[in-house]
Design a protein around this motif. Sequence first.
Motif, PDB file in Angstrom:
ATOM      1  N   GLU A   1       7.991  51.956 -10.631  1.00  0.00           N
ATOM      2  CA  GLU A   1       6.916  51.987 -11.627  1.00  0.00           C
ATOM      3  C   GLU A   1       6.589  53.427 -12.027  1.00  0.00           C
ATOM      4  O   GLU A   1       6.440  53.746 -13.208  1.00  0.00           O
ATOM      5  N   ALA A   2       6.464  54.278 -11.047  1.00  0.00           N
ATOM      6  CA  ALA A   2       6.111  55.675 -11.340  1.00  0.00           C
ATOM      7  C   ALA A   2       7.230  56.348 -12.119  1.00  0.00           C
ATOM      8  O   ALA A   2       6.981  57.097 -13.075  1.00  0.00           O
ATOM      9  N   ARG A   3       8.485  56.073 -11.751  1.00  0.00           N
ATOM     10  CA  ARG A   3       9.606  56.734 -12.420  1.00  0.00           C
ATOM     11  C   ARG A   3       9.756  56.211 -13.852  1.00  0.00           C
ATOM     12  O   ARG A   3      10.133  56.958 -14.753  1.00  0.00           O
ATOM     13  N   GLN A   4       9.397  54.961 -14.050  1.00  0.00           N
ATOM     14  CA  GLN A   4       9.437  54.433 -15.420  1.00  0.00           C
ATOM     15  C   GLN A   4       8.332  55.030 -16.296  1.00  0.00           C
ATOM     16  O   GLN A   4       8.484  55.084 -17.514  1.00  0.00           O
ATOM     17  N   ARG A   5       7.271  55.464 -15.688  1.00  0.00           N
ATOM     18  CA  ARG A   5       6.230  56.157 -16.476  1.00  0.00           C
ATOM     19  C   ARG A   5       6.727  57.516 -16.960  1.00  0.00           C
ATOM     20  O   ARG A   5       6.299  58.003 -18.014  1.00  0.00           O
ATOM     21  N   LEU A   6       7.597  58.141 -16.163  1.00  0.00           N
ATOM     22  CA  LEU A   6       8.093  59.473 -16.535  1.00  0.00           C
ATOM     23  C   LEU A   6       9.202  59.415 -17.581  1.00  0.00           C
ATOM     24  O   LEU A   6       9.262  60.257 -18.492  1.00  0.00           O
ATOM     25  N   ALA A   7      10.069  58.434 -17.452  1.00  0.00           N
ATOM     26  CA  ALA A   7      11.320  58.425 -18.225  1.00  0.00           C
ATOM     27  C   ALA A   7      11.133  58.647 -19.731  1.00  0.00           C
ATOM     28  O   ALA A   7      11.905  59.396 -20.343  1.00  0.00           O
ATOM     29  N   PRO A   8      10.127  58.018 -20.370  1.00  0.00           N
ATOM     30  CA  PRO A   8      10.030  58.176 -21.836  1.00  0.00           C
ATOM     31  C   PRO A   8       9.826  59.625 -22.279  1.00  0.00           C
ATOM     32  O   PRO A   8      10.078  59.937 -23.441  1.00  0.00           O
ATOM     33  N   PHE A   9       9.367  60.486 -21.390  1.00  0.00           N
ATOM     34  CA  PHE A   9       9.092  61.872 -21.767  1.00  0.00           C
ATOM     35  C   PHE A   9      10.295  62.794 -21.569  1.00  0.00           C
ATOM     36  O   PHE A   9      10.236  63.968 -21.925  1.00  0.00           O
ATOM     37  N   MET A  10      11.366  62.276 -20.955  1.00  0.00           N
ATOM     38  CA  MET A  10      12.539  63.108 -20.700  1.00  0.00           C
ATOM     39  C   MET A  10      13.413  63.172 -21.959  1.00  0.00           C
ATOM     40  O   MET A  10      13.555  62.203 -22.687  1.00  0.00           O
ATOM     41  N   SER A  11      14.029  64.329 -22.181  1.00  0.00           N
ATOM     42  CA  SER A  11      14.865  64.547 -23.357  1.00  0.00           C
ATOM     43  C   SER A  11      16.263  63.981 -23.124  1.00  0.00           C
ATOM     44  O   SER A  11      16.814  64.093 -22.030  1.00  0.00           O
ATOM     45  N   GLY A  12      16.818  63.443 -24.205  1.00  0.00           N
ATOM     46  CA  GLY A  12      18.243  63.096 -24.260  1.00  0.00           C
ATOM     47  C   GLY A  12      18.745  62.397 -23.016  1.00  0.00           C
ATOM     48  O   GLY A  12      18.150  61.427 -22.538  1.00  0.00           O
ATOM     49  N   ASN A  13      19.840  62.914 -22.459  1.00  0.00           N
ATOM     50  CA  ASN A  13      20.422  62.234 -21.300  1.00  0.00           C
ATOM     51  C   ASN A  13      19.718  62.568 -19.983  1.00  0.00           C
ATOM     52  O   ASN A  13      20.111  62.095 -18.935  1.00  0.00           O
ATOM     53  N   ASN A  14      18.655  63.390 -20.051  1.00  0.00           N
ATOM     54  CA  ASN A  14      17.824  63.546 -18.848  1.00  0.00           C
ATOM     55  C   ASN A  14      17.154  62.226 -18.475  1.00  0.00           C
ATOM     56  O   ASN A  14      16.836  61.999 -17.314  1.00  0.00           O
ATOM     57  N   ARG A  15      16.933  61.370 -19.485  1.00  0.00           N
ATOM     58  CA  ARG A  15      16.215  60.119 -19.236  1.00  0.00           C
ATOM     59  C   ARG A  15      16.979  59.215 -18.273  1.00  0.00           C
ATOM     60  O   ARG A  15      16.435  58.728 -17.282  1.00  0.00           O
ATOM     61  N   GLU A  16      18.260  59.036 -18.555  1.00  0.00           N
ATOM     62  CA  GLU A  16      19.061  58.151 -17.712  1.00  0.00           C
ATOM     63  C   GLU A  16      19.243  58.740 -16.309  1.00  0.00           C
ATOM     64  O   GLU A  16      19.164  58.027 -15.305  1.00  0.00           O
ATOM     65  N   LYS A  17      19.451  60.059 -16.260  1.00  0.00           N
ATOM     66  CA  LYS A  17      19.600  60.726 -14.960  1.00  0.00           C
ATOM     67  C   LYS A  17      18.348  60.528 -14.109  1.00  0.00           C
ATOM     68  O   LYS A  17      18.423  60.299 -12.894  1.00  0.00           O
ATOM     69  N   THR A  18      17.197  60.627 -14.755  1.00  0.00           N
ATOM     70  CA  THR A  18      15.927  60.532 -14.049  1.00  0.00           C
ATOM     71  C   THR A  18      15.727  59.137 -13.477  1.00  0.00           C
ATOM     72  O   THR A  18      15.280  58.960 -12.335  1.00  0.00           O
ATOM     73  N   LEU A  19      16.078  58.126 -14.275  1.00  0.00           N
ATOM     74  CA  LEU A  19      15.897  56.746 -13.806  1.00  0.00           C
ATOM     75  C   LEU A  19      16.849  56.416 -12.664  1.00  0.00           C
ATOM     76  O   LEU A  19      16.552  55.571 -11.829  1.00  0.00           O
ATOM     77  N   LYS A  20      18.010  57.078 -12.609  1.00  0.00           N
ATOM     78  CA  LYS A  20      18.988  56.773 -11.563  1.00  0.00           C
ATOM     79  C   LYS A  20      18.680  57.440 -10.224  1.00  0.00           C
ATOM     80  O   LYS A  20      19.170  56.997  -9.183  1.00  0.00           O
ATOM     81  N   ALA A  21      17.916  58.526 -10.258  1.00  0.00           N
ATOM     82  CA  ALA A  21      17.658  59.249  -9.000  1.00  0.00           C
ATOM     83  C   ALA A  21      16.599  58.515  -8.173  1.00  0.00           C
ATOM     84  O   ALA A  21      15.675  57.923  -8.726  1.00  0.00           O
ATOM     85  N   PRO A  22      16.698  58.554  -6.853  1.00  0.00           N
ATOM     86  CA  PRO A  22      15.701  57.856  -6.027  1.00  0.00           C
ATOM     87  C   PRO A  22      14.307  58.482  -6.094  1.00  0.00           C
ATOM     88  O   PRO A  22      13.311  57.787  -5.918  1.00  0.00           O
ATOM     89  N   VAL A  23      14.254  59.807  -6.324  1.00  0.00           N
ATOM     90  CA  VAL A  23      12.965  60.499  -6.392  1.00  0.00           C
ATOM     91  C   VAL A  23      12.990  61.471  -7.564  1.00  0.00           C
ATOM     92  O   VAL A  23      13.960  62.210  -7.746  1.00  0.00           O
ATOM     93  N   ASN A  24      11.949  61.454  -8.379  1.00  0.00           N
ATOM     94  CA  ASN A  24      11.716  62.508  -9.368  1.00  0.00           C
ATOM     95  C   ASN A  24      10.528  63.318  -8.863  1.00  0.00           C
ATOM     96  O   ASN A  24       9.563  62.757  -8.343  1.00  0.00           O
ATOM     97  N   VAL A  25      10.611  64.618  -9.034  1.00  0.00           N
ATOM     98  CA  VAL A  25       9.509  65.479  -8.605  1.00  0.00           C
ATOM     99  C   VAL A  25       9.038  66.278  -9.812  1.00  0.00           C
ATOM    100  O   VAL A  25       9.826  66.978 -10.454  1.00  0.00           O
ATOM    101  N   ILE A  26       7.756  66.127 -10.148  1.00  0.00           N
ATOM    102  CA  ILE A  26       7.163  66.980 -11.168  1.00  0.00           C
ATOM    103  C   ILE A  26       6.576  68.182 -10.443  1.00  0.00           C
ATOM    104  O   ILE A  26       5.650  68.037  -9.637  1.00  0.00           O
ATOM    105  N   ILE A  27       7.152  69.362 -10.730  1.00  0.00           N
ATOM    106  CA  ILE A  27       6.602  70.601 -10.162  1.00  0.00           C
ATOM    107  C   ILE A  27       5.545  71.068 -11.146  1.00  0.00           C
ATOM    108  O   ILE A  27       5.863  71.461 -12.279  1.00  0.00           O
ATOM    109  N   GLY A  28       4.298  70.999 -10.727  1.00  0.00           N
ATOM    110  CA  GLY A  28       3.207  71.413 -11.597  1.00  0.00           C
ATOM    111  C   GLY A  28       2.638  72.749 -11.156  1.00  0.00           C
ATOM    112  O   GLY A  28       3.006  73.294 -10.113  1.00  0.00           O
ATOM    113  N   MET A  29       1.733  73.259 -11.979  1.00  0.00           N
ATOM    114  CA  MET A  29       1.027  74.488 -11.585  1.00  0.00           C
ATOM    115  C   MET A  29      -0.453  74.275 -11.839  1.00  0.00           C
ATOM    116  O   MET A  29      -0.852  73.718 -12.866  1.00  0.00           O
TER     117      MET A  29
END
Lengths: 203, 203
Positions: free
Chosen positions: B68-96
């Motif tokens: 669920e969390a990773r699907q919230r992120l995917a629409p904001f990823m550019s181009g083929n980053n979207r598919e890569k992001t959905l396939k990885a077990p963990v996405n990490v947003i490094i914030g400041m």
Amino acid sequence: MTYDPSTRDVALDDTALAQLFSEARTRNDFSDRPVPEALLRRLYDLTRFGPTAVNSTPARFLFLTSVEARQRLAPFMSGNNREKTLKAPVNVIIGMDTRFHETLPRLFPHAPGARDWFADEAARRESAFRNSSLQGGYFMIAARALGLDVGPMSGFDAAGVKAEFFAGTSVEPNFILNLGYGTDENLFPRSPRLDFEEAAQIL
Amino acid sequence: MTYDPSTRDVALDDTALAQLFSEARTRNDFSDRPVPEALLRRLYDLTRFGPTAVNSTPARFLFLTSVEARQRLAPFMSGNNREKTLKAPVNVIIGMDTRFHETLPRLFPHAPGARDWFADEAARRESAFRNSSLQGGYFMIAARALGLDVGPMSGFDAAGVKAEFFAGTSVEPNFILNLGYGTDENLFPRSPRLDFEEAAQIL
């Protein structure tokens, strides 16, 4: 010892993790032990493999090893950074090339148009800043991995350092660090860090 | 195995250096092997010890592990980053955290006025960006030190990610990475790096 990719999913031993992270300290004082040029080159050779956006590797590394070079830097350092800088055997100015995009035809050969993705200067500068900072992080951990200590500083006159060391180039200073074999002199007790719950979240 | 500070001037062995730097690769595809929460916490525990200006540690780490969390992120990823992001077990947003200075009375206790050094918003933002990027570098090398692989990306809709994940807070996204156990799928041949003479100089 050769590298076996099938074991790269195994953590390094605790001694290595302590040397790199948990027991490593920012050093404010360094011994007189020199850092051979071969070790500086090895340090760059490790650092350059760290990941950057479109392999842009915008960081530039100016190693000040001679007394003359280090004395050129000292007047631009703030407060007590000046004395620390003069005492260290090596000062490193981590710079960023704001025209890194000109290297992309060679560094990112499978996307011939990559240079044009960075036509906008503000976006290019942001990318140079982010990625040269990432490389600064790789550099400091690589230094520790090679048995060296670091003392990074961002308190300095950036315009002065630019004019003194990078005049007429597209390179600008990002931050500066002292490099060598640290001592325990002027070593504060380690300051606290944020707990996981304060700085991280799992969704 | 306990850490002996008297041997911290010795380089790690070549296998460790290869795992961290010279043989490590940005991964575009990850296996299904999960990353346990305990390992994410261990990764943060190493990362937080990396040096930052006045111990400010402005990076914030949002681990997206659920579908669920990773699907919230995917629409904001550019181009083929979207598919890569959905396939990885963990996405990490490094914030400041752009208001990191509020933590300084606790994180930098020996300088009670440190919070006031960052009253200027532009200077504070620059410091947050530099130091959270440094911490992003520490995070990626620490992940490799723990046997994990990373795939960092800066191609995403930053305003969208801010609104979706950090609305109403002083945290802004810096960059995003995929985390897990990488495969060789979609792995390019390694792109060239700059030689020492192109990126570095000894004075």
